[in-house]
Design a protein around this motif. Structure first.
Motif, PDB file in Angstrom:
ATOM      1  N   LEU A 323       0.754  -1.238   0.143  1.00 19.17           N
ATOM      2  CA  LEU A 323      -0.098  -0.189  -0.046  1.00 19.17           C
ATOM      3  C   LEU A 323       0.852   1.179   0.100  1.00 19.17           C
ATOM      4  O   LEU A 323       0.628   2.001  -0.701  1.00 19.17           O
ATOM      5  CB  LEU A 323      -1.023   0.038   1.204  1.00 19.17           C
ATOM      6  N   GLN A 334       1.125  11.228 -10.487  1.00 20.43           N
ATOM      7  CA  GLN A 334       0.133  12.682 -10.552  1.00 20.43           C
ATOM      8  C   GLN A 334       0.974  13.749 -10.566  1.00 20.43           C
ATOM      9  O   GLN A 334       0.680  14.471 -11.564  1.00 20.43           O
ATOM     10  CB  GLN A 334      -0.841  12.445  -9.432  1.00 20.43           C
ATOM     11  N   LEU A 370      -6.679  10.453   3.277  1.00 22.05           N
ATOM     12  CA  LEU A 370      -6.315   9.019   3.154  1.00 22.05           C
ATOM     13  C   LEU A 370      -5.858   8.357   4.499  1.00 22.05           C
ATOM     14  O   LEU A 370      -6.322   7.268   4.903  1.00 22.05           O
ATOM     15  CB  LEU A 370      -5.341   8.747   2.166  1.00 22.05           C
TER      16      LEU A 370
ATOM     17  N   ARG B 286      -7.424  14.430  -8.238  1.00 19.05           N
ATOM     18  CA  ARG B 286      -6.669  13.240  -7.775  1.00 19.05           C
ATOM     19  C   ARG B 286      -7.078  12.125  -6.756  1.00 19.05           C
ATOM     20  O   ARG B 286      -6.738  11.191  -6.701  1.00 19.05           O
ATOM     21  CB  ARG B 286      -5.414  13.823  -7.215  1.00 19.05           C
ATOM     22  N   LEU B 287      -7.829  12.713  -5.821  1.00 15.09           N
ATOM     23  CA  LEU B 287      -8.143  11.958  -4.606  1.00 15.09           C
ATOM     24  C   LEU B 287      -8.904  10.494  -4.920  1.00 15.09           C
ATOM     25  O   LEU B 287      -8.506   9.566  -4.377  1.00 15.09           O
ATOM     26  CB  LEU B 287      -8.884  12.778  -3.432  1.00 15.09           C
ATOM     27  N   TRP B 289      -8.535   8.319  -7.313  1.00 14.51           N
ATOM     28  CA  TRP B 289      -7.594   7.214  -7.449  1.00 14.51           C
ATOM     29  C   TRP B 289      -6.956   7.041  -6.632  1.00 14.51           C
ATOM     30  O   TRP B 289      -6.518   5.827  -6.520  1.00 14.51           O
ATOM     31  CB  TRP B 289      -6.765   7.865  -8.857  1.00 14.51           C
ATOM     32  N   LEU B 290      -6.439   7.946  -5.650  1.00 15.36           N
ATOM     33  CA  LEU B 290      -5.544   7.674  -4.655  1.00 15.36           C
ATOM     34  C   LEU B 290      -6.318   6.809  -3.554  1.00 15.36           C
ATOM     35  O   LEU B 290      -5.961   5.833  -3.163  1.00 15.36           O
ATOM     36  CB  LEU B 290      -5.163   8.973  -3.771  1.00 15.36           C
ATOM     37  N   PHE B 291      -7.810   7.086  -3.455  1.00 11.46           N
ATOM     38  CA  PHE B 291      -8.811   6.272  -2.816  1.00 11.46           C
ATOM     39  C   PHE B 291      -8.645   4.799  -3.315  1.00 11.46           C
ATOM     40  O   PHE B 291      -8.649   3.930  -2.360  1.00 11.46           O
ATOM     41  CB  PHE B 291     -10.198   6.612  -2.728  1.00 11.46           C
ATOM     42  N   GLY B 293      -6.439   3.349  -4.891  1.00  5.65           N
ATOM     43  CA  GLY B 293      -5.073   2.760  -4.531  1.00  5.65           C
ATOM     44  C   GLY B 293      -5.127   2.221  -3.111  1.00  5.65           C
ATOM     45  O   GLY B 293      -4.483   1.169  -2.418  1.00  5.65           O
ATOM     46  N   LEU B 294      -5.705   3.170  -2.054  1.00  2.00           N
ATOM     47  CA  LEU B 294      -5.863   2.668  -0.807  1.00  2.00           C
ATOM     48  C   LEU B 294      -6.454   1.356  -0.486  1.00  2.00           C
ATOM     49  O   LEU B 294      -6.136   0.563   0.125  1.00  2.00           O
ATOM     50  CB  LEU B 294      -6.653   3.570   0.118  1.00  2.00           C
ATOM     51  N   GLY B 297      -4.449  -1.393  -1.606  1.00  2.00           N
ATOM     52  CA  GLY B 297      -3.390  -1.764  -0.589  1.00  2.00           C
ATOM     53  C   GLY B 297      -4.125  -2.229   0.514  1.00  2.00           C
ATOM     54  O   GLY B 297      -3.356  -3.259   1.256  1.00  2.00           O
ATOM     55  N   PRO B 426      -4.285   3.909 -12.319  1.00  2.00           N
ATOM     56  CA  PRO B 426      -4.320   3.363 -11.115  1.00  2.00           C
ATOM     57  C   PRO B 426      -5.177   1.990 -11.113  1.00  2.00           C
ATOM     58  O   PRO B 426      -5.329   1.279 -10.359  1.00  2.00           O
ATOM     59  CB  PRO B 426      -5.062   4.454 -10.237  1.00  2.00           C
TER      60      PRO B 426
END
Lengths: 450, 450
Positions: A323, A334, A370, B286-287, B289-291, B293-294, B297, B426
């Motif tokens: 992660l 990004q 996050l 951005r958030l 896609w990061l979410f 990823g989270l 993970g 992602p």
């Protein structure tokens, strides 16, 4: 227009006609098809079939077809043609397309073909174009253009233009030069249509004209042309003499290729490859970046071994390393993508410091959101708030650092004159993986307090 | 031409002149500057300064400047202008640019501005354009074009063209229609220059003309125009009546935006953002896609917990999870990027099965090379060939699976009519992380034989 659609039936039909050497039917079938579409058909045939069609059609059409073919297919077909046959094709082409095709030939063949060209004036112009780098204005330009002398009047001008226009596919602007061929300005067709025939050109031409230098980079030409919405731009040499012109359709290709190159680099593909390239070409384009990823992964493993003493008590820290690596990679990609794209479009202004601050703040905000989610997930899962805090707090730091690296590296490369696009993709992912995991364990250890 | 270069000095100079209300000096300074460059200057000023300049210059220049501004800057400036002032700007613009700007206004303002337009014919055309989706041919086209009736002769034609040409910035082709406005063909300027004035148009026009329908998608228009190297294309309605034309400069923007969108999606950025956008806009882009990823993970961590019993004896397996995740992600992104780009360029032919076999072979070759290297590294490091074999053998499988997923998902989405570009970046990284780690532990466990 019903747009042309390549179908398997059409291909099979063409193959059958070739097999049966039904030339007249084949000619009739292909007559109505645009050369760009014939090129698509030929890309799907085998070499003999392709050569058959090229030899069957007349060179006025096949020369255009050649310019539209896949580079690999064209290379093979040209190997099957004699120097004289190639020269006949080249004779039909505008100088820029002619030079592009000749430059792909092996050195020896190139000489042969040039010596077989019938139109010696044309040949001279092509040879001139071969001197320039293909990624420069000189490499993009064609010699075909319409120009007039400032000392002529509208009548002479129209007469001369008619002569020149026979060789020029599209008339955009009419360029005005003095007796030394030095670019002075331009005439619009519209002005010419609406002025009396005795008016001297000197009185009606527009002295303001955008131009580029033969040695300017292709991508800079693209920037100028698309910023100022130009459909054609004249090219001058070191002495400001008019030597060629570049049209927007060539620039469309430059813009597309530039965007594709950046995209491929971001995706970890080093060379310009297409889905239909050979396995060997595709491997060479991809393996280097994968190797970089391998090195990064081994580095990450070495770092984790350094924290091995924690594994028995805090196994969960190790479970979250993918992660952490993924988040560091994603944030880095990004940030760097925004910067690379901004640099490509000249959107990046102001100092590097401001940019870094903004990115840090942005990364912190994203990281905070996050981390809060992750904190509760781990807390509920493991019922241990200290572990949850250690993991989520270090996630914030990792994200902020990843954002800074992702912003800084492309800006730094750009300042150094290196294409910042190489910094996106695997390069940034790999370095962020290693840094991310190191930071993660250091901070987690600090918080857990071993 | 020395290309215009935006300098801090120039900006400061402009700001000083505005502060001192030195209008004549300001006018003199900006007179020589191209509107696209003035737009760059204004993008760097604050709102009051920007509005000051817009009000100072005459609307012939400011209307062009407005079209070149950053969307956010333009929106704020327009808020500072009255409906009448906006209408004066709009009156100067071609219908396509006019419609673009009006469509950005809030509904109420839109009505006000339209009712203030002086040229009612122009207003009617703009309102017509507002009906179309901005990503369709109708949304791209302008009403300004040069057309002639097939029943005229060359002389009438030239006379009518002169009238029309006053409203058209660039004359590309002359379109020929019948008495019902139905598109019949085109005339080239060249042909018109070289034919006697009494010739009827019917005898000289070219009946073959490419065209698009108002409802065609912008990206399909771009494909047609760049494939056939067209600089302008006529647009017809459902009844084949000529209703507008699209020029290549609008298509350049479509191509660039398309490429940038794919690039941003690959980099994990959902919305069209630029480096200078606000932190809030950038976070929203951005958030998500990061979410994703989270979530990936956390999934990977849960899988690893399932193999927790191996951790005391085979800690090294856990050290290599970031490597496995990174390789799975990189291979997936590489494969999908090639497919997405191929689909965008219509390069992908043949069946999905062939494509998958090729990608499997390619991934296997890459995986084999990398696995051999990794095998020796781990063997030398840990002096345990079984562990080395377990890790490197599963790497091969992970890479092959990642390649298949990366190839299959975009092809599948494309068949379903979904933009395959969302599958890169992602999305593919995350799913490959989870699959990769699961496969890795399953195979490693099998080989080690616990």
């Amino acid at each position: 227009m019903t747009p042309f659609k390549l179908s398997e039936e059409l291909i099979e039909n063409v193959q059958l006609l070739i097999e049966g050497t039904k030339d007249s039917e084949l000619l009739e079938l292909l007559e109505e098809v645009h050369y760009a579409d014939v090129a698509e058909i030929i890309d799907d045939l085998n070499l003999e079939e392709a050569t058959y069609i090229i030899k069957l059609l007349d060179s006025e059409k096949t020369s255009d077809i050649l310019t539209e073919l896949n580079e690999d297919v064209r290379e093979k077909i040209l190997e099957n043609l004699s120097a004289k046959e190639i020269a006949e094709e080249i004779d039909e082409l505008d100088t820029d397309d002619a030079a592009d095709i000749i430059s792909e030939l092996p050195d020896e063949r190139r000489q042969e073909v040039i010596s077989e060209l019938e139109d010696r004036e044309h040949a001279k112009e092509i040879v001139e174009l071969l001197r320039y780098d293909e990624n420069s204005a000189g490499g993009l330009m064609a010699k075909e253009l319409v120009w007039v002398n400032e000392n002529w009047n509208v009548m002479t001008c129209v007469r001369e233009m008619r002569k020149q226009a026979e060789e020029v596919t599209r008339v955009h602007s009419i360029y005005v030069v003095d007796d030394d061929d030095i670019l002075k300005g331009r005439l619009s067709l519209k002005d010419l249509l609406t002025t009396s025939t005795r008016t001297p050109i000197k009185e009606i031409y527009i002295p303001k004209v955008d131009y580029v230098n033969v040695h300017d980079k292709a991508e800079d030409v693209a920037k100028v042309m698309s910023k100022y919405d130009l459909e054609a731009i004249p090219v001058v040499d070191e002495m400001q003499r008019l030597v060629g012109r570049i049209t927007i359709d060539d620039i469309v290709d430059v813009i597309r290729e530039e965007a594709e190159k950046d995209y491929q680099l971001a995706a970890g593909i080093t060379k310009d490859v297409e889905a239909d390239d050979s396995i060997w070409q595709l491997t060479r384009a991809r393996l280097p970046w994968l190797f970089l990823g391998l090195v990064g992964g081994i580095g990450a493993a070495a770092i984790m071994e350094g924290f091995e003493e924690m594994i028995s008590k805090y196994a969960i820290l190790f479970f979250f390393t993918p992660l952490i690596a993924a988040m560091a990679g994603n944030v880095g990609v990004q940030s760097s993508a925004i910067i690379v794209q901004g640099l490509a479009n000249d959107d990046i202004r102001g100092s590097i410091n401001n940019r870094l601050w903004k990115e840090m703040l942005l990364a912190f905000l994203n990281g905070l959101v996050l981390a809060i989610i992750l904190f509760f997930v781990v807390w509920i899962w493991k019922e241990n708030p200290i572990e949850a805090l250690a993991i989520s707090a270090s996630l914030i730091v990792v994200i902020v650092v990843a954002g800074i690296i992702g912003t800084f590296i492309p800006l730094f490369l750009n300042k150094r004159g290196i294409d910042p696009a190489i910094a996106t993709g695997p390069f940034i992912t790999t370095s962020n993986d290693i840094f991310g995991i190191l930071i993660y364990f250091l901070i987690a250890k600090l918080i857990i307090g071993i």
